[in-house]
Each structure stands twice: as C-alpha cells, then as structure tokens.
Design an enzyme around this catalytic site. Sequence first.
Site, mmCIF file in Angstrom:
data_model
loop_
_atom_site.group_PDB
_atom_site.id
_atom_site.type_symbol
_atom_site.label_atom_id
_atom_site.label_comp_id
_atom_site.label_asym_id
_atom_site.label_seq_id
_atom_site.Cartn_x
_atom_site.Cartn_y
_atom_site.Cartn_z
ATOM 1 N N HIS A 1 -5.795 -1.521 -2.262
ATOM 2 C CA HIS A 1 -5.504 -2.802 -1.610
ATOM 3 C C HIS A 1 -6.559 -3.875 -1.890
ATOM 4 O O HIS A 1 -6.251 -5.054 -2.007
ATOM 5 C CB HIS A 1 -5.382 -2.580 -0.096
ATOM 6 C CG HIS A 1 -5.014 -3.812 0.667
ATOM 7 N ND1 HIS A 1 -3.713 -4.198 0.868
ATOM 8 C CD2 HIS A 1 -5.794 -4.767 1.241
ATOM 9 C CE1 HIS A 1 -3.694 -5.338 1.549
ATOM 10 N NE2 HIS A 1 -4.945 -5.703 1.791
ATOM 11 N N HIS B 1 -0.897 -7.666 -6.972
ATOM 12 C CA HIS B 1 0.461 -7.505 -7.478
ATOM 13 C C HIS B 1 0.884 -8.731 -8.253
ATOM 14 O O HIS B 1 0.287 -9.801 -8.122
ATOM 15 C CB HIS B 1 1.443 -7.265 -6.318
ATOM 16 C CG HIS B 1 1.712 -8.488 -5.501
ATOM 17 N ND1 HIS B 1 0.784 -9.031 -4.633
ATOM 18 C CD2 HIS B 1 2.790 -9.303 -5.432
ATOM 19 C CE1 HIS B 1 1.289 -10.109 -4.061
ATOM 20 N NE2 HIS B 1 2.512 -10.305 -4.531
ATOM 21 N N HIS C 1 -2.587 -7.695 -1.440
ATOM 22 C CA HIS C 1 -2.581 -6.531 -2.348
ATOM 23 C C HIS C 1 -2.376 -6.990 -3.804
ATOM 24 O O HIS C 1 -1.524 -7.844 -4.053
ATOM 25 C CB HIS C 1 -1.455 -5.593 -1.920
ATOM 26 C CG HIS C 1 -1.569 -4.236 -2.502
ATOM 27 N ND1 HIS C 1 -1.919 -3.123 -1.745
ATOM 28 C CD2 HIS C 1 -1.428 -3.787 -3.772
ATOM 29 C CE1 HIS C 1 -1.965 -2.062 -2.548
ATOM 30 N NE2 HIS C 1 -1.666 -2.451 -3.774
ATOM 31 N N CYS D 1 0.855 -1.184 0.000
ATOM 32 C CA CYS D 1 0.000 0.000 0.000
ATOM 33 C C CYS D 1 0.898 1.243 0.000
ATOM 34 O O CYS D 1 2.064 1.166 0.374
ATOM 35 C CB CYS D 1 -0.891 -0.005 1.237
ATOM 36 S SG CYS D 1 -2.410 -0.968 1.029
ATOM 37 N N ASN E 1 0.413 -14.547 -9.432
ATOM 38 C CA ASN E 1 -0.259 -15.592 -8.667
ATOM 39 C C ASN E 1 -1.390 -14.889 -7.947
ATOM 40 O O ASN E 1 -1.156 -13.917 -7.244
ATOM 41 C CB ASN E 1 0.660 -16.185 -7.605
ATOM 42 C CG ASN E 1 1.881 -16.870 -8.209
ATOM 43 O OD1 ASN E 1 1.809 -17.414 -9.296
ATOM 44 N ND2 ASN E 1 2.983 -16.829 -7.486
HETATM 45 ZN ZN LIG Z 1 -2.082 -3.083 0.281
#
Ligand SMILES: [Zn+2]
Length: 347
Positions: A116, A169, A167, A73, A156
């Site tokens: 998030h 990513h 989060h 974040c 993944n």
């Molecule tokens: Zn986050």
Amino acid sequence: MKKTATRLADGRELIYYDARDDAVRDAVDPRPLDPIATRSEIRHDRLLGDRVAIASHRQGRTYHPPADECPLCPSREGRHSEIPAADYDVVVFENRFPSLAGDSGRCEVVCFTSDHDASFADLTVDQAALVLEAWTDRTAELAQLPSVEQVFCFENRGKEIGVTLGHPHGQIYGYPFTTPRTQLMLRSLAEHRERTGRNLFDDVVADERADGRRVVLEGEHWIAFVPYAAHWPYEVHLYPKRRVPDLRELDEGARTEFPQMYLELLRRFDRIFGPDEPPTPYIAAWHQAPFSVADRGEFALHLELFTIRRTSGKLKFLAGSESGMNVFINDVPPEAAAERLREVASE
Ligand SMILES: [Zn+2]
C-alpha cells in the site's frame, strides 16, 4: 509469468499476473455485491467535434478511504477488498465505477504491487517488468473487443492530480474511438509524410538526438527527452528507438531495458524539487496506435510523463488560456527542465 483470470462477485473480470509460474489463484470473492449497473453515455460535441463521457454513477465512488479500508490491498480475515487473494504481484480488474463501459468501451484498474505504501518508483526492475507484461497483455486482450478502438494505459500519481486512492495503481481505458490527441498526431503524421516523404516520429526523435539539449536519458533501446514545445513544466517523452505502433510489438531488447529506464525517470521526477518536497505528482501516459486507422503502422508507441507542479509548493493550473482556448503557457523552458532532470540522475 503466469496469468490467471477469474471473476469478482458482481461478475467483473479480475486477472492475476504472477512472477511465479506455480502461483495458485483460487480465492473466491465472498462479498455480497449487487451486479454493476453502469450508465455511461458518450455524447458528441457538435462545435468541437469531440466526445464527452457522461458517467453520473461515478459521483458515488470511493473517495480517500482510510488505509485499513483500501479496496486495492489484498483481502484479509474479516476485511474483503477488490482483490480476494491474501497477496498478489500485479492485478488487473474491471473498474466498479467506470467512465466507459459496455458498448462505450472499458475501464480497468491495474494494481502495481500489494504494498500500500509503495509507489511505482519503489518497484524492483522485475516488478516493473511484470507491470509492462500486464499492460502488453491487456492491450492484446482489449484489441479483441469490438467496443475498443484505442487502448490507453496510464497512471495518475498524487492527490494533486485528483487520485482518490493512495494505493499504487494505474488505469487502462479502452476507448470506442480514436482519441482527439491521437487524431491530431495522425494528422501531423500524414501532413509530414505528404510534405517530406518521411515519418514524423522518426524525424522528431532524430532531431532531439542530434540537438541533444533536451535529451534526459538514453539507453541502447530507449531515448527520453523533454519535447521542444513542452506543454507542462516538467515533461518527458520516452520512445523505443525501433518504432512500433503499440506495446505488443516491442522486441525483447526494448522490453528488458524498459524497467530500468522508466524507474530512473520516475526517481528523477521525485528529486526535481528537492528532498523536502512531497513526492512529485505526475501523469504517465502511454500513447498507442488505434486499431483500425489506415496508417497505424506509421504511429510510434511512446510514453509521456509530466508533472503539474511548476515549482516548490506551486501547481500549474489549467486556467483561462489553457482551459478556455487550449493555448498552454509553460513557465519552465524545456532546456532548463531537461538540465534539471539530468542533474538529479541517480548516482
Ligand atoms: Zn492499499
């Protein structure tokens, strides 16, 4: 798009990719971090002829932190994360707990959004286009490193896949060698060339198109299908119609169309098992040509998207046959998987 490169307190590189050309990125990482000491080691398996990255320092990595301690974040007063800024669009930085580092390659983290609670499927077309720009730029940059032979951009998604941070990513691995799966593809490519004089990737895509039963989605520049011998219960391969070896060589038409194609595939994945099922865990994997192999121009960039969930509440485990012998047993016929993925198309 504006790109700003900076360094974190321990010397790791961090790059902002901003949609706005006038974005100012001058926040400094105030954390008192020790310099990173990574001890990753590539070992060669003499029986299988493949390699294993031994990375003992990863055992101490951040594991399911609470949302208010999320390291991906943006930073705020009194709570400094991996990203020093108060907000961001897309950010890439070197992993603090890399599986590959130094002479053994490189591991990076890509944050798709500062939100998030979002997932990739929630991104707008413009946000997804910015992620594609970041993947492309990282491929170009890592191509310059002598320790990197092949760049692998992947995501993944879901704790079932072993994701330790909620989060949204992905990651980018720069391997110092050609990966075993790519070696297998290159071997098949050479054999097919020898036997038929044609390009195997071109033939696979043309055959799927002609057959049609496993085609999931087709645009002007991209086509997505479940492969004839899918390994996973739900697996889709997305190819640009004009074959290119890596992300750097996609043309404008393919770049512009990619976000809507990919977002639609991800949204369909979340609908496969019905509205009451938690989000579908998946792996999204970009296959790109290694940099120094002889016939890299013959390789076809493509994305492989698959889930390990086989039915509501049940996961496909890589058990005896798969883990022990590399023989996959797939309980979902590829034609049925493709039909389901067409049924759940967006309105
Ligand atoms: Zn986050």
